[in-house]
Design an enzyme around this catalytic site. Structure first.
Site, short mmCIF file in Angstrom:
data_model
loop_
_atom_site.label_atom_id
_atom_site.label_comp_id
_atom_site.label_asym_id
_atom_site.label_seq_id
_atom_site.Cartn_x
_atom_site.Cartn_y
_atom_site.Cartn_z
N TYR A 5 48.24 -3.06 -17.67
CA TYR A 5 48.39 -4.58 -18.26
C TYR A 5 48.45 -4.30 -19.70
CZ TYR A 5 47.37 -9.47 -18.93
OH TYR A 5 47.42 -10.82 -19.37
N TYR A 162 41.60 -29.11 -21.40
CA TYR A 162 42.62 -28.49 -20.14
C TYR A 162 41.74 -28.00 -19.16
CZ TYR A 162 44.80 -24.43 -18.20
OH TYR A 162 45.27 -23.39 -17.20
N HIS A 163 40.80 -27.40 -19.43
CA HIS A 163 39.94 -26.78 -18.26
C HIS A 163 39.28 -27.75 -17.49
CE1 HIS A 163 40.05 -24.13 -21.82
NE2 HIS A 163 40.17 -22.99 -20.87
N LYS A 526 29.38 -15.84 -5.57
CA LYS A 526 30.23 -15.55 -6.54
C LYS A 526 29.77 -14.30 -7.36
CE LYS A 526 33.12 -17.83 -8.60
NZ LYS A 526 34.43 -17.03 -8.37
N ASP A 530 33.60 -13.62 -12.88
CA ASP A 530 34.41 -14.59 -12.70
C ASP A 530 33.94 -15.95 -12.81
OD1 ASP A 530 36.76 -15.73 -11.71
OD2 ASP A 530 36.47 -15.28 -9.71
N HIS A 532 35.50 -18.67 -11.98
CA HIS A 532 36.39 -19.74 -11.19
C HIS A 532 35.75 -20.02 -10.03
CE1 HIS A 532 40.07 -17.30 -13.30
NE2 HIS A 532 40.55 -18.60 -12.97
C1 B12 Z 1 41.99 -23.37 -11.96
C2 B12 Z 1 42.18 -22.17 -12.57
C3 B12 Z 1 41.16 -21.78 -13.83
C4 B12 Z 1 40.06 -22.94 -14.07
C5 B12 Z 1 38.71 -22.67 -13.48
C6 B12 Z 1 38.13 -23.95 -13.14
C7 B12 Z 1 36.84 -23.74 -12.28
N1 B12 Z 1 35.76 -24.04 -12.55
O1 B12 Z 1 37.37 -23.08 -11.16
C8 B12 Z 1 40.08 -22.48 -15.61
C9 B12 Z 1 41.02 -23.17 -16.43
C10 B12 Z 1 38.79 -22.48 -16.24
C11 B12 Z 1 40.52 -21.12 -15.38
C12 B12 Z 1 40.16 -19.97 -16.47
C13 B12 Z 1 40.72 -18.78 -16.56
N2 B12 Z 1 41.58 -18.28 -15.44
CO1 B12 Z 1 42.22 -19.34 -13.96
N3 B12 Z 1 43.18 -20.32 -12.30
C14 B12 Z 1 43.12 -21.28 -12.07
C15 B12 Z 1 44.13 -21.40 -11.00
C16 B12 Z 1 45.29 -22.14 -11.54
C17 B12 Z 1 43.64 -22.28 -9.71
C18 B12 Z 1 42.37 -21.77 -9.07
C19 B12 Z 1 41.64 -22.95 -8.34
O2 B12 Z 1 40.64 -23.29 -8.89
N4 B12 Z 1 42.18 -23.38 -7.34
C20 B12 Z 1 41.91 -24.58 -6.48
C21 B12 Z 1 40.60 -23.99 -5.35
C22 B12 Z 1 40.19 -24.71 -4.49
O3 B12 Z 1 41.33 -23.20 -4.73
P1 B12 Z 1 40.85 -21.38 -4.35
O4 B12 Z 1 39.74 -21.08 -5.31
O5 B12 Z 1 42.09 -20.67 -4.26
O6 B12 Z 1 40.12 -21.64 -2.95
C23 B12 Z 1 40.90 -21.75 -1.88
C24 B12 Z 1 41.19 -20.42 -1.06
O7 B12 Z 1 41.32 -19.39 -2.14
C25 B12 Z 1 39.87 -20.18 -0.16
N5 B12 Z 1 38.66 -19.65 -1.01
C26 B12 Z 1 38.28 -19.66 -2.25
N6 B12 Z 1 37.23 -19.06 -2.27
C27 B12 Z 1 36.56 -19.14 -1.16
C28 B12 Z 1 35.29 -18.62 -0.52
C29 B12 Z 1 35.05 -18.74 0.67
C30 B12 Z 1 33.63 -18.43 1.17
C31 B12 Z 1 36.22 -19.04 1.62
C32 B12 Z 1 35.80 -19.15 3.28
C33 B12 Z 1 37.44 -19.63 1.05
C34 B12 Z 1 37.54 -19.30 -0.22
O8 B12 Z 1 39.77 -21.52 0.14
C35 B12 Z 1 40.17 -22.60 -0.91
C36 B12 Z 1 40.64 -23.69 -0.17
O9 B12 Z 1 42.06 -23.56 -0.10
C37 B12 Z 1 44.62 -19.86 -10.70
C38 B12 Z 1 45.96 -19.90 -10.31
C39 B12 Z 1 46.26 -20.71 -8.91
N7 B12 Z 1 47.14 -21.54 -8.93
O10 B12 Z 1 45.60 -20.26 -7.81
C40 B12 Z 1 44.07 -19.30 -11.85
C41 B12 Z 1 43.83 -17.92 -12.03
C42 B12 Z 1 42.68 -17.71 -10.77
N8 B12 Z 1 43.24 -17.72 -13.43
C43 B12 Z 1 43.42 -16.60 -14.02
C44 B12 Z 1 42.89 -16.19 -15.34
C45 B12 Z 1 43.30 -14.70 -15.88
C46 B12 Z 1 41.94 -16.83 -15.97
C47 B12 Z 1 41.41 -16.56 -17.22
C48 B12 Z 1 40.93 -15.27 -17.38
C49 B12 Z 1 42.45 -16.85 -18.35
C50 B12 Z 1 41.83 -16.65 -19.80
N9 B12 Z 1 42.29 -15.55 -20.51
O11 B12 Z 1 41.21 -17.13 -20.37
C51 B12 Z 1 40.15 -17.65 -17.46
C52 B12 Z 1 38.90 -16.88 -16.97
C53 B12 Z 1 37.65 -17.80 -16.72
C54 B12 Z 1 36.64 -16.93 -16.10
N10 B12 Z 1 35.51 -17.54 -16.60
O12 B12 Z 1 36.70 -16.29 -15.08
C55 B12 Z 1 44.25 -15.67 -12.87
C56 B12 Z 1 43.58 -14.60 -12.33
C57 B12 Z 1 44.35 -13.37 -12.46
C58 B12 Z 1 44.16 -12.27 -11.41
N11 B12 Z 1 43.28 -12.72 -10.09
O13 B12 Z 1 44.51 -11.23 -11.61
C59 B12 Z 1 45.02 -16.77 -12.32
C60 B12 Z 1 45.30 -16.22 -10.83
C61 B12 Z 1 46.16 -17.39 -12.83
C62 B12 Z 1 47.23 -16.28 -13.14
N12 B12 Z 1 48.06 -15.95 -12.45
O14 B12 Z 1 46.86 -15.69 -14.41
N13 B12 Z 1 41.37 -20.82 -14.24
#
Ligand code: B12
Ligand SMILES: Nc1nc2c(ncn2[C@@H]2O[C@H](COP(=O)(O)OP(=O)(O)OP(=O)(O)O)[C@@H](O)[C@H]2O)c(=O)[nH]1
Ligand SMILES: [Mg+2]
Lengths: 655, 322
Positions: A5, A162-163, A526, A530, A532
């Site tokens: 990266y 935003y966040h 968690k 991270d 998230h």
């Molecule tokens: C929302 C989001 C944020 C929010 C987080 C808010 C919060 N409190 O959660 C904010 C804006 C704060 C944020 C910040 C950052 N983010 Co962000 N974020 C996202 C985003 C857009 C969505 C994630 C999300 O919340 N989805 C909604 C939830 C409900 O879905 P989910 O977590 O995926 O969960 C589902 C499944 O995965 C599963 N699941 C998840 N967890 C668990 C646990 C169990 C037990 C089970 C059974 C299932 C399960 O079930 C859920 C239901 O469907 C993703 C990209 C994306 N579209 O996915 C990037 C993403 C995760 N972020 C990323 C990055 C880089 C960051 C930052 C580092 C950016 C920066 N440089 O500042 C920061 C770091 C924050 C930190 N302290 O770690 C990257 C990670 C890259 C990687 N993995 O290599 C992503 C993938 C975006 C990208 N493509 O760059 N982010």
């Protein structure tokens, strides 16, 4: 395939990238720090594991900062740093690097740039906090007071809404919490600067907002924010200069709604979201960042980012978007929407004020966000809210975009971490220990003092060669450690009477609990830095609603802590959530820690887990893996119940 | 489903093997017939007769209104106790209603601890139906863990009249209140509240309010003729204050009470609660009502263990329910 990266892994690599971009005509720098730097840990800290150099550059001391900026003309550069809890420290490293620039000293008055420096949204959504709320607000006030006097061209804070939207906020919550946050900051600064400086302070504050796919409503939101900001300036802080009263904001458009399923559709979403912040001139963004089509898959590659840049260029240069005065002026519909937003936001701001302001209302706001997010997911799950390709029109042709060998994302070389670990140890061995100790003692004294500004002692520490981890640890000792509220306990229980799948799930939980002899108990964990938390929170809340006992301690736990909790709590199953990309290091580390304690319960994992990593994780013993495409949370819960039932030889199925 | 062997766990606890604690907790929570049998075996093997006296540990009840600062304070107390070489188990009772059956147990997040330290155990448990109430399993758990830990803390939510369960269970009860909430003051003055052994006013960092609260409470206690209750002001935020003093006050209280008498009463209360949980109001009626049951228990040998006490009640209930 492994690729580095390049923009981030190390100071050296990032510097190369910055210089190449600058030579192509780019005028500013935007620095992304890795999570250890953002949360105040050195690369050799246990909590840093798996995160060094991942989502940004690791900067441990003035040597790293000098390396990062070598050959860059700091007197002419506008540098934006996404840094919050440790903002005072990184700003100090920047100032010290400039004053000792081998190409000629650059004085603080000549420096221009921005630090994000907004802590409330870290507690509510972003998760890179380091200290308790009170001391954190003091650090913000200190940096603002210091820069207004000594680094006058610097923007000392960017209030972020935003966040909040990314954590589930409705438009009204986004406006109300951002404005309440601004009030908390301004009030704190007011106590630290002479009264006649408040207009200058007010004018230096900018916002960082979100725009979702409901782009008409989102545009109304921005108009409403402009009105509230002006009102606040006039009425609360006596600002009169119209320039200072204008809401200045940058945007990153919504990423939460971008899908893993049929990811090409995200491009349409991004275009529409960009319209929200550009359509009407009176509320147009100053700067726009667009996410990439593969947002939900992992980190974007240069080509992916280029595509997003091209969206902006087409909008600005091919369309007639920028040719007209405000196209909503006089629109009854728009005015009506704005009025609605204003009314809702004022009511919500009043609730925050009743709690004693934004700092005291963190618990309340966090719980409200978790609740809003639960409602959002419920609507998607039930199909009330359509997400094309996810819960409607799921049948699709195979995508040529994700067919490539790299799975359509960028991965970081894991060797970066051990290199940085060795480097920081070598740095500590080579410096003048007495000078470091003296600087830290002085820093501790100032931190414990009532009203001394933290910046001079921080600058001295930077000069002495103190590391990011040491600066932060000294303040942690003075201020105390802090865990932000999770918001999950307060989220009201949801008892749908018409959702049959959910009712069956609850029956299954009851039956299994009876067979087990005690209530089915799950730990949602968690690991690592991270932040998230959305996914973990919603899984925790749903498990509770389904009838399980749920242990959820929030973000930032070490594998050892998770294993200890699982052991002491006697859970039947463990669910881990990682989105930051550190799963390859941390999930096996948790499995090891569990094995060491002799805990043998099923472990499931969720988050951003690229296809290529699924098999290795399963080989490490993970029983189930879930990613954003698995939007049916009731279905996930049912899998978990069955896993436990199988493990205990209990019958499954509701009775 | 494997249910641990109660007698074996008891033997480990008697040997001071704290790693037996999580399994012990799993066992006492287990409601299956086999689970209850093994729990009875466990408790019999930990009876005063078997131990050669009451367990040496100290059962401390920490109770107070929601958000008073109990868990954060426990984090600080834990550090102090560990610094004094004492091992500690915390049973954090979650007050959240069981409307959906499930609970979110978040308290342990507020209690900072070192995961590699095997001298500490924190367990979240669910409350009985009412605020401040304790599930029978929590009482049994405290009785078992106090054999292997120097201090067993039970954290519950409640203020006013709801602390009877914790008062019955604990050797020492600390009521924790935060400055600015007049409740405790009112309860003391009106004589509603049972006077705690130690009264803790949190958030001393809030200064004047905290000072005033402490003064008012001390005055209220004097006005109802209570001179023994220590009123201690603490801050759990860095730099923490008053924690050593509180640890001393708790320890001092342990030395002035009649431990065997308190423990005997506690076991009777636990037996009654366990009986109620198993046979319900109907079962109680069958033994002639709560009063009669209490009388019957009061006549028992003070050293009798909980299963033996239960046996005193159960035969009648057995007739009724078969
Ligand atoms: C929302 C989001 C944020 C929010 C987080 C808010 C919060 N409190 O959660 C904010 C804006 C704060 C944020 C910040 C950052 N983010 Co962000 N974020 C996202 C985003 C857009 C969505 C994630 C999300 O919340 N989805 C909604 C939830 C409900 O879905 P989910 O977590 O995926 O969960 C589902 C499944 O995965 C599963 N699941 C998840 N967890 C668990 C646990 C169990 C037990 C089970 C059974 C299932 C399960 O079930 C859920 C239901 O469907 C993703 C990209 C994306 N579209 O996915 C990037 C993403 C995760 N972020 C990323 C990055 C880089 C960051 C930052 C580092 C950016 C920066 N440089 O500042 C920061 C770091 C924050 C930190 N302290 O770690 C990257 C990670 C890259 C990687 N993995 O290599 C992503 C993938 C975006 C990208 N493509 O760059 N982010
Ligand atoms: N100012 C200040 N705040 C404190 C102190 N102790 C705790 N708090 C805060 O008070 C709030 C509640 O603290 P907890 O320790 O969770 O309180 P509790 O009594 O255990 O709460 P419940 O278990 O929910 O009943 C948190 O926001 C703490 O940060 C203190 O000494 N000073
Ligand atoms: Mg608590």
């Amino acid at each position: 395939m492994m690729r580095t990266y390049a923009g981030h892994s190390t100071a050296e690599k990032s510097n190369e990238l910055y210089r190449s971009n600058l030579s192509k005509g780019q005028t500013g720098l935007s620095i992304a720090f890795d999570l250890p730097t953002q949360t105040g840990y050195d690369a050799d800290d246990e909590l840093a594991r798996g995160e060094v150099g991942k989502v940004g550059v690791p900067i441990a001391h003035r040597g790293d900062m000098a390396q990062l900026l070598v050959g860059i003309p700091l007197d002419r550069m506008n540098t934006s740093m996404t840094i919050n809890a440790t903002a005072a420290w990184l700003l100090a490293l920047y100032i010290v690097t400039a004053e000792s620039d081998p190409a000629g000293a650059v004085a603080p008055e000549q420096l221009s740039g921005t630090i994000q420096n907004d802590i409330i949204k870290e507690f509510l959504a972003r998760g890179t906090y380091a200290f308790p709320p009170g001391p954190s607000m003091r650090l913000i006030a200190d940096t603002i007071a210091y820069t207004v006097e000594h680094v006058p061209k610097w923007n000392p804070i960017n209030i972020c809404s935003y966040h909040l939207q990314e954590a589930g906020a409705t438009p009204i919550q986004e406006i109300a919490y951002a404005m309440s946050n601004a009030i908390a900051v301004l009030d704190a600064v007011q106590a630290r600067v002479p009264a006649d400086r408040m207009e200058a302070v007010f004018g230096r504050i900018s916002f960082f907002v979100n725009a979702g796919v409901r782009f008409i409503e989102e545009h109304a939101k921005l108009r409403a924010m402009g009105i509230l900001w002006e009102e606040l300036g006039r009425e609360r802080y006596g600002v009169t200069d119209p320039k200072a009263l204008r809401l200045r904001y940058g945007v990153q458009v919504n990423s939460l709604g971008l899908t893993e399923s049929q990811p090409e559709n995200n491009v349409q979403r991004i275009v529409l979201e960009a319209l929200a912040v550009t359509l009407g001139r009176d509320a147009r963004a100053r700067a726009i960042q667009l996410p990439a089509w593969n947002e939900a898959l992992g980190l974007p590659r240069p080509w992916d980012q280029q595509w997003s840049l091209r969206i902006q260029q087409v909008l600005a240069l091919e369309t007639d978007l920028l040719e007209y005065p405000d196209i909503f002026e006089g629109s009854v519909v728009m005015d009506g929407l704005v009025a609605e937003m204003l009314e809702g936001s004022r009511a919500e701001m009043a609730i925050v004020a009743e709690h004693g302001g934004a700092v005291r209302a963190v618990d309340y706001m966090k719980a409200s966000l978790v609740d809003s997010h639960r409602e959002r997911l419920r609507r998607i799950e039930s199909g009330e809210q359509v997400v094309v390709g996810l819960n409607r029109y799921q049948q699709a042709e195979p995508s040529p975009l994700v067919g490539d060998g790299d799975g359509g994302i960028l991965t970081v070389d894991p060797a970066v971490e051990s290199q940085q670990r060795d480097a920081v140890r070598a740095w500590r061995d080579a410096r003048d220990t007495a000078a470091v100790d003296a600087a830290l003692t002085e820093l501790a004294r100032v931190a414990r003092s009532e009203d001394e500004n933290i910046m001079p002692a921080t600058l001295a520490a930077a000069r002495a060669g103190v590391t990011t981890g040491e600066w932060s640890q000294t303040l942690r000792e003075a201020f105390g450690e802090f865990r932000a509220p999770t918001g999950v306990g307060e989220a009201a229980a949801q008892l749908p009477s018409d959702d049959n799948a959910f009712l069956e799930l609850r029956d299954e939980v009851e039956h299994l609990s009876e067979a087990l002899g005690r209530r089915l108990k799950i730990l949602v964990g968690k690991p690592g830095l991270d932040g998230h938390s959305n996914g973990a929170e919603q899984i925790a809340v749903r498990a509770r609603d389904a009838g399980m006992d749920v242990v959820y301690e929030g973000i930032r736990l070490t594998p050892a802590q998770i294993a200890a909790s699982a052991d002491q709590e006697g859970v039947h199953v463990i669910g881990l959530s990682i989105l930051s990309g550190s799963h390859r290091e941390l999930i096996p580390a948790v499995m090891d820690a569990l094995a060491q304690r002799g805990i043998d319960v099923p472990v499931v994992v969720g988050g951003i887990i690229p296809d290529a990593d699924v098999e290795p994780l399963k080989a490490a013993g993970v029983a189930g893996i879930y990613t954003p495409k698995d939007f049916d949370i009731t279905g996930i819960m049912r899998d978990i119940v069955r896993l436990v039932a199988d493990r205990h030889g209990a019958p499954t199925g509701g009775g | 489903m494997t249910i641990p062997d109660g007698a074996m766990l008891a033997a480990r606890l008697r040997d001071g093997d704290r790693s037996a604690a999580p399994q012990t907790l799993n066992l006492v929570e287990n409601r299956t017939p086999e689970g209850r049998r093994q729990t009875a075996a466990l408790l019999r093997e930990l009876s005063p007769a078997r131990l050669g006296g009451e367990a040496q540990g100290h059962i401390v009840g920490v109770t107070g209104p929601p958000g008073a600062g109990k868990s954060t304070l426990l984090g600080e107390l834990l550090r102090t106790w560990r610094g004094r070489g004492l091992t500690v188990a915390v049973l954090a009772v979650d007050p959240s209603s069981r409307r959906t059956g499930g609970s979110l147990l978040g308290d342990r997040a507020r209690i900072a601890f070192d995961p590699t330290d095997d001298g500490v155990l924190i367990r979240s448990t669910a409350a009985a139906g009412r605020l401040g109430g304790l599930a029978p399993s929590t009482r049994e758990a405290a009785g078992a863990l106090v054999v292997a830990f120097d201090i067993v803390v039970v954290e519950t939510v409640g203020v006013g009249q709801s602390e009877t369960d914790i008062a019955e269970l604990a050797d020492t009860v600390a009521v924790v209140i935060q400055p600015g909430s007049g409740d405790a003051l009112q309860f003391i003055k009106s004589g509603i509240m049972e006077i705690p052994d130690v009264l803790v006013v949190t958030k001393a960092d809030l200064r004047e309010v905290a000072l005033r609260a402490r003064r008012d409470l001390a005055a209220a206690l004097r006005s109802v003729g209570e001179r023994d209750t220590a009123v201690i002001s603490v801050s759990s935020l860095a730099p923490a204050t008053g924690i050593d003093e509180l640890a001393d006050a708790l320890a001092a209280h342990r030395t002035v009470i009649d431990v065997p008498a308190r423990r005997a009463a506690s076991r009777r209360g636990t037996a009654l609660a366990a009986f109620g949980a198993e046979y319900g109001e109907r079962g109680l009626r069958a033994v002639g009502g709560r009063r009669a049951a209490e009388r019957r228990l009061a006549e028992a040998d003070p050293q009798a263990d909980i299963p033996a006490l239960l046996d005193l009640l159960s035969p009648d209930a057995g007739q009724e329910t078969t």
